[in-house]
Design an enzyme around this catalytic site. Structure first.
Site, mmCIF file in Angstrom:
data_model
loop_
_atom_site.group_PDB
_atom_site.id
_atom_site.type_symbol
_atom_site.label_atom_id
_atom_site.label_comp_id
_atom_site.label_asym_id
_atom_site.label_seq_id
_atom_site.Cartn_x
_atom_site.Cartn_y
_atom_site.Cartn_z
ATOM 1 N N GLN A 76 -3.650 -2.962 -35.516
ATOM 2 C CA GLN A 76 -4.160 -1.896 -36.367
ATOM 3 C C GLN A 76 -5.153 -1.006 -35.629
ATOM 4 O O GLN A 76 -5.544 -1.308 -34.498
ATOM 5 C CB GLN A 76 -4.863 -2.531 -37.580
ATOM 6 N N HIS A 77 -5.513 0.103 -36.285
ATOM 7 C CA HIS A 77 -6.665 0.929 -35.953
ATOM 8 C C HIS A 77 -6.533 1.807 -34.704
ATOM 9 O O HIS A 77 -7.325 2.735 -34.542
ATOM 10 C CB HIS A 77 -7.938 0.077 -35.740
ATOM 11 N N ASP A 320 -0.734 -5.622 -38.637
ATOM 12 C CA ASP A 320 -0.244 -6.952 -38.246
ATOM 13 C C ASP A 320 -0.617 -8.050 -39.238
ATOM 14 O O ASP A 320 0.195 -8.925 -39.539
ATOM 15 C CB ASP A 320 -0.694 -7.320 -36.840
#
Ligand SMILES: Nc1ncnc2c1ncn2[C@@H]1O[C@H](COP(=O)(O)OP(=O)(O)O)[C@@H](O)[C@H]1O
Ligand SMILES: O=C(CO)[C@@H](O)[C@H](O)COP(=O)(O)O
Length: 558
Positions: A76-77, A320
């Site tokens: 992520q991110h 995830d």
């Protein structure tokens, strides 16, 4: 009786260290094939490396010719910034890059944590260096020349889905740089710090505050509102139509892009369309002959982002951990502990949570619900570092740790090797405490590494529980979960029973389950098997001495 034709679906986990893909039977979930490919090291990575690894993993898994649908889960991110030609402007800053820690503090100071206008209520979590918004603020302050070039901001899984659908720079992709075709999903959007899980919508004010430019949500490939019949004789026409329409809609085609707010001003920045219940990316498709679903008929959280011209439906994808929750079919009361590059503790709930302390991030999940989560920067790589220090492999490392007693003879490791995200101490370093001539043994050092890692995750369970979320069972996954010493110590550190699912790639499995959900129109019921059920064996000394060592603080990073 005529057997139903087997439909195969693929799920991808494009994680920090590698790309993994599983190909499963959509009805039964049976594993048919799998593949993997490595990613480069580092906290700043060129997204093309993920694309190359995805193609390599697909090849390693035998290709997608017999696959009906695919979804991509991923780390992520990560900040992927694209220009108007669909090119990546600079390497992506990943979730584990901490240079935006000062930006996170500045954003939090400007917006505040509490109250209806604070981050907790608006974004479900307080900004930390991992989150995309803080990386955009860093970009605004450190690379203003790049900020002016930004036409779209995507997350790793969004960008890979967009490329897989055939979009990208004109000289690298059949459908060209149609930024409006960018999609994401609720779970990954909720990790940006500018999308609201409670409102189920972008918070454009938080986005503009971060980057310094207005944002606008992508509307999808308008041309795809038409109904397509994916049959051989029409496929040529379909590809020509898409290429033509992509040419009309593509940025840089001479006409002002849809998202230009003021001709003399910088255009608004495209943010991926959040694909969720009841919405398909404009493409209605007859796939596999009689299977058909229309934009208004699909009523489930696993809608499609689009269709690869070859006819493979592409699901919304997921962050995830939401993917892992889907892969494990996690239910209320389950807490998933994942020990990979990151350490995560997360639960599934039917309501959004907001933690003013900043310990728990109130993300969304990939099934229409919510995913309160605690993430540590330090996890499996602690064990890699200490086993390297001891010059042993993981099997011998486990033997050493299991030869020591609970509490490691008093030796304690507070493992903030990479700084730490939770607690939010980006400048911390790791601390060994309680070392005496007697306690400093290979066995105690090995066990202390595991105890310190798991104590940080136990704190995560406590923080989630403190928000009123049920936590009755731990499901232990991730690369390090297969270590027998990690399993034994987990039973001594966590205060609830520990189930160890059969070793597998649960993020990729969750993506595959989402792909099957999108293909079949209902959430598939696939079996999840376990290799160990560990009853509670709490040894209070472990957490007690860890707490004492945490109070010692650490030498700041140089
Ligand atoms: N038996 C083991 N004991 C401890 N750590 C392990 C073991 N097997 C794999 N690992 C570690 O697990 C990590 C990979 O786990 P994974 O969940 O695939 O990570 P990610 O999803 O972040 O790529 C690596 O750091 C690897 O060193
Ligand atoms: O930051 C988070 C979730 O907030 C991590 O889960 C990253 O998404 C990467 O995780 P792994 O590569 O360790 O799976």
């Amino acid at each position: 009786m005529k057997e139903d034709p087997v439909s195969l679906v693929a799920g991808v986990d494009s994680s920090t260290q590698s790309c993994k893909i599983v190909i499963r039977d959509a009805q039964t979930g049976a594993l048919v094939r799998s593949g993997r490919a490595s990613h480069p090291e580092g906290t700043e990575v060129a997204p093309d490396a993920w694309w190359v690894a995805l193609l390599a993993a697909i090849t390693d898994a035998g290709g997608l010719d017999d696959v009906a649908a695919i979804s991509i889960g991923g780390q992520q991110h990560g900040m992927v910034v694209l220009d108007a030609d669909g090119r990546v402007i600079r390497d992506a800053l990943l979730w584990n890059d901490t240079r935006s820690a000062p930006a996170a503090a500045a954003l939090l100071a400007e917006v505040g944590a509490a109250g209806p206008t604070g981050y907790a209520a608006r974004a479900g979590a307080l900004p930390v260096a991992s989150f995309t918004a803080t990386k955009l603020r860093w970009l605004r302050d450190a690379e203003p020349e790049n900020v002016a070039r930004v036409a779209a901001v995507a997350l790793p899984h969004d960008w890979l889905t967009w490329r897989l659908l055939g979009y990208g720079p004109a000289d690298e992709s059949p459908l060209g740089p149609v930024l409006d075709a960018l999609t994401t999903d609720r779970s990954d959007a909720s990790g940006t710090s500018y999308w609201s899980p409670a409102a189920n919508a972008y918070d454009f004010d938080l986005f503009e505050r971060a980057l310094g430019r207005p944002g606008v949500e992508a509307v999808g490939v308008a041309e795809a509102e038409l109904e397509f019949e994916l049959v051989d004789e029409l496929e040529e026409e379909l590809e020509e139509d898409l290429l033509d329409s992509a040419g009309e809609g593509a940025a840089g085609s001479g006409s002002l892009p849809r998202w230009v707010s003021e001709p003399e001003g910088l255009p608004a920045v495209i943010l991926p369309r959040v694909v969720q219940t009841g919405e398909v990316a404009g493409v209605t498709v007859a796939h596999g002959g009689d299977l058909r679903f229309d934009a208004n008929d699909v009523e489930n959280p696993a809608d499609a982002s689009g269709v690869i011209p070859a006819g493979i439906i592409v699901g919304a994808g997921a962050g995830d951990n939401a993917g892992a929750a889907l892969g494990l079919d996690a239910q209320a009361g389950d807490v998933v502990i994942s020990i990979g590059t990151s350490g995560t503790a997360f639960a599934v709930t039917d309501h959004p949570v907001a933690d003013l302390s900043g310990t728990v991030a109130g993300f969304a999940d990939a099934a229409g619900g919510f995913l309160p989560i605690v993430v540590t920067l330090n996890a499996a790589r602690i064990l890699a570092s200490i086993s390297g220090l001891l010059s042993v492999g993981y099997d011998e490392f486990a033997e050493l740790a299991l030869a020591a007693q609970p509490g490691s003879g008093g030796a304690v490791l507070v493992p903030y090797f990479e700084g730490e995200r939770t607690p939010n101490r980006p400048d911390a370093t790791a601390t060994f405490a309680g070392l005496t001539i007697a306690s400093t043994s290979r066995e105690n050092v090995a066990r202390a590494a595991i105890e310190g890692m798991l104590c940080g995750l136990a704190d995560g369970i406590g923080a989630i529980r403190a928000l009123g979320v049920e936590t009755q069972r731990v499901m232990l996954i991730g690369g390090a979960a297969q270590n027998p010493a990690v399993q034994a110590v987990a039973a001594q550190v966590f205060d609830v029973p520990v189930s160890v699912p059969t070793p597998g790639e649960y993020v990729a499995d969750g993506a595959a389950r989402q792909a099957a959900w999108t293909l079949l129109g209902s959430r598939p019921v696939w079996p999840v098997t376990f290799v160990a059920e560990l009853p509670v064996d709490t040894r209070a000394v472990i957490v007690a001495q860890y707490r004492a060592a945490q109070l010692l603080g650490s030498v700041p990073r140089r």
